[in-house]
Design a protein around this motif. Structure first.
Motif, PDB file in Angstrom:
ATOM      1  N   THR A  54       0.732  -1.019   0.106  1.00 56.01           N
ATOM      2  CA  THR A  54      -0.238  -0.239   0.114  1.00 56.01           C
ATOM      3  C   THR A  54       0.322   1.811  -0.531  1.00 56.01           C
ATOM      4  OG1 THR A  54      -2.270   0.558   1.307  1.00 56.01           O
ATOM      5  CG2 THR A  54       0.044   0.313   2.800  1.00 56.01           C
ATOM      6  N   GLN A  55       0.099   2.055  -0.413  1.00 62.93           N
ATOM      7  CA  GLN A  55       0.827   3.473  -0.604  1.00 62.93           C
ATOM      8  C   GLN A  55       0.135   4.830   0.380  1.00 62.93           C
ATOM      9  OE1 GLN A  55       3.322   4.736  -4.462  1.00 62.93           O
ATOM     10  NE2 GLN A  55       0.647   4.094  -4.724  1.00 62.93           N
ATOM     11  N   THR A  56       0.779   5.233   1.583  1.00 65.97           N
ATOM     12  CA  THR A  56       0.603   6.865   2.098  1.00 65.97           C
ATOM     13  C   THR A  56      -0.318   7.677   1.715  1.00 65.97           C
ATOM     14  OG1 THR A  56       1.854   6.715   3.178  1.00 65.97           O
ATOM     15  CG2 THR A  56       0.777   4.696   4.441  1.00 65.97           C
ATOM     16  N   LYS A  57       1.076   7.327   0.522  1.00 73.30           N
ATOM     17  CA  LYS A  57       0.874   9.058  -0.239  1.00 73.30           C
ATOM     18  C   LYS A  57       0.854   9.421  -1.636  1.00 73.30           C
ATOM     19  CE  LYS A  57       0.656  13.049   2.539  1.00 73.30           C
ATOM     20  NZ  LYS A  57       0.492  12.098   3.298  1.00 73.30           N
ATOM     21  N   GLY A  58       0.371   7.797  -2.155  1.00 76.94           N
ATOM     22  CA  GLY A  58       0.348   7.289  -3.818  1.00 76.94           C
ATOM     23  C   GLY A  58       0.525   8.249  -4.525  1.00 76.94           C
ATOM     24  N   ARG A  59       1.037   9.074  -5.371  1.00 77.84           N
ATOM     25  CA  ARG A  59       0.117  10.562  -6.525  1.00 77.84           C
ATOM     26  C   ARG A  59       0.491  10.112  -8.518  1.00 77.84           C
ATOM     27  NH1 ARG A  59       5.792  10.857  -4.801  1.00 77.84           N
ATOM     28  NH2 ARG A  59       7.426  11.001  -5.972  1.00 77.84           N
ATOM     29  N   GLY A  60      -0.700  10.417  -8.501  1.00 75.36           N
ATOM     30  CA  GLY A  60      -0.781  10.351  -9.872  1.00 75.36           C
ATOM     31  C   GLY A  60      -0.051  12.156 -10.493  1.00 75.36           C
ATOM     32  N   ARG A  61      -0.457  11.669 -11.810  1.00 75.51           N
ATOM     33  CA  ARG A  61      -0.363  12.934 -12.653  1.00 75.51           C
ATOM     34  C   ARG A  61      -0.698  14.405 -11.913  1.00 75.51           C
ATOM     35  NH1 ARG A  61       1.627  13.647 -17.879  1.00 75.51           N
ATOM     36  NH2 ARG A  61      -0.506  14.346 -18.526  1.00 75.51           N
ATOM     37  N   ARG A 124     -12.865   2.965 -19.157  1.00 78.39           N
ATOM     38  CA  ARG A 124     -12.651   3.194 -16.746  1.00 78.39           C
ATOM     39  C   ARG A 124     -11.239   3.091 -16.692  1.00 78.39           C
ATOM     40  NH1 ARG A 124     -17.636   1.324 -13.473  1.00 78.39           N
ATOM     41  NH2 ARG A 124     -18.991   2.475 -13.950  1.00 78.39           N
ATOM     42  N   LYS A 125     -10.714   3.746 -16.045  1.00 83.85           N
ATOM     43  CA  LYS A 125      -9.647   3.838 -16.217  1.00 83.85           C
ATOM     44  C   LYS A 125      -8.812   2.515 -15.378  1.00 83.85           C
ATOM     45  CE  LYS A 125      -5.051   6.563 -14.537  1.00 83.85           C
ATOM     46  NZ  LYS A 125      -5.045   7.806 -14.840  1.00 83.85           N
ATOM     47  N   VAL A 126      -8.059   2.248 -15.675  1.00 83.63           N
ATOM     48  CA  VAL A 126      -7.770   0.706 -14.706  1.00 83.63           C
ATOM     49  C   VAL A 126      -5.668   1.164 -14.292  1.00 83.63           C
ATOM     50  CG1 VAL A 126      -6.700  -0.561 -17.214  1.00 83.63           C
ATOM     51  CG2 VAL A 126      -7.287  -2.096 -15.446  1.00 83.63           C
TER      52      VAL A 126
HETATM   53  C1  BTN Z   1      -1.375   9.258 -13.208  1.00 84.38           C
HETATM   54  O1  BTN Z   1      -1.986   8.491 -13.858  1.00 84.38           O
HETATM   55  O2  BTN Z   1      -2.416   9.987 -12.505  1.00 84.38           O
HETATM   56  C2  BTN Z   1      -0.305   8.733 -12.957  1.00 84.38           C
HETATM   57  C3  BTN Z   1      -0.215   6.545 -11.430  1.00 84.38           C
HETATM   58  C4  BTN Z   1       0.667   6.287 -11.373  1.00 84.38           C
HETATM   59  C5  BTN Z   1       0.828   5.790  -9.706  1.00 84.38           C
HETATM   60  C6  BTN Z   1       1.297   4.573  -9.348  1.00 84.38           C
HETATM   61  S1  BTN Z   1       1.341   3.487  -8.592  1.00 84.38           S
HETATM   62  C7  BTN Z   1       3.139   3.613  -8.571  1.00 84.38           C
HETATM   63  C8  BTN Z   1       3.939   4.769  -8.597  1.00 84.38           C
HETATM   64  N1  BTN Z   1       3.650   5.193  -6.735  1.00 84.38           N
HETATM   65  C9  BTN Z   1       3.259   7.033  -6.841  1.00 84.38           C
HETATM   66  O3  BTN Z   1       2.910   7.587  -5.733  1.00 84.38           O
HETATM   67  N2  BTN Z   1       2.907   7.085  -8.080  1.00 84.38           N
HETATM   68  C10 BTN Z   1       3.276   5.817  -9.301  1.00 84.38           C
END
Ligand code: BTN
Length: 260
Positions: A54-61, A124-126
């Motif tokens: 798991t990630q506590t601060k997983g980030r996207g774009r 849908r986003k996968v």
């Molecule tokens: C997006 O579609 O916005 C990009 C998403 C990327 C998510 C992955 S999960 C593994 C890695 N760690 C992060 O914090 N982000 C990328």
């Protein structure tokens, strides 16, 4: 995925020379991209892989949060050290998108690619990709290719319910995370090596045939502001060609925020 043997399980399926051969799996972290970047600064070799339960601060774009439920998804960050000038790097994200698409298709589901880096099943986003790099002088020093794949998520929070899906929802069965990870490493290694040897253009037909936006009116958020037009094509440099009222333009970096 909470499994202390995950690294061994991936290793037993791996068919690569370097991608994923050095692998750290963490029960929890802020972001696997941060862990991989820090490891790369301490000297991690090309192909070093960080995954987490798991990630506590997983980030996207664009600073978005990446939903990171415990043990249900793949959080995957790969250290790469391409000998390239920084301006030649952006197509790598598109090439990685092809690799993720191939890994998903090997589970028997059709997938669409939405420029630049979204993977969709039935709209849908996968999965998504977040590439981050640091440079030294005029060349790339390290790249972290961050990939999130919704493998076995069965329920999304209300704000994602309509826009996200998982491989489990699409196939009706549980996806084996170790097998999926090993397969993704294999596809990434093969396409990355071709990208370095031949450049992105010969790989892009594989991207275009899965593209979902062409012919549709879209709005794209770019560093220069919002632009609207019909998405026409992906050019050989990885730019999106948009037909606007003022004529065709090339977009090298941006985010498609609306599709009509
Ligand atoms: C997006 O579609 O916005 C990009 C998403 C990327 C998510 C992955 S999960 C593994 C890695 N760690 C992060 O914090 N982000 C990328």
């Amino acid at each position: 995925m909470s499994d202390p043997h995950f690294v061994d399980e991936v290793a037993s399926e791996l068919q690569t020379l370097f991608v994923g051969r050095v692998h750290r799996h963490l029960p929890e972290c802020r972001s696997t991209n941060d862990e991989a970047a820090a490891w790369a600064r301490r000297g991690a070799p090309e192909g070093a892989l960080v995954t987490a339960d798991t990630q506590t601060k997983g980030r996207g774009r664009l600073g978005r949060v990446w939903h990171s439920p415990l043990g249900e998804s793949l959080y995957f960050s790969l250290v790469l050290r391409p000998r390239l000038a920084p301006h030649r790097l952006p197509p790598l994200t598109l090439v990685a998108g092809i690799a993720v698409a191939e890994a998903i298709e090997s589970e028997g589901v059709a997938v669409e690619l939405k420029w630049p880096n979204d993977l969709l099943i039935s709209g849908r986003k996968v999965a998504g990709i977040l590439t981050e790099m640091s440079c030294r002088g005029l060349s790339v020093e390290q790249v972290v290719l961050g990939i999130g794949v919704n493998l076995n998520v069965s329920k999304f929070p209300p704000e994602l319910e309509k826009s996200a899906t998982s491989l489990h929802s699409a196939t009706g069965r549980r996806i084996d995370p170790a097998r999926f990870t090993a397969r993704l490493c294999g596809r990434l290694e093969s396409l990355y090596r071709r990208f370095l040897a031949e450049g992105p253009a010969p790989l892009f037909p594989e991207w275009r045939r899965r593209a979902t936006l062409f012919g549709r009116t879209v709005e794209v958020l770019t560093p220069e502001g919002r632009v609207r037009g019909v998405a026409e094509a992906l050019d050989d440099e990885g730019a999106l060609i948009l037909r606007t009222n003022e004529g065709p333009i090339k977009i090298f970096a941006g985010e498609v925020v609306q599709v009509r």
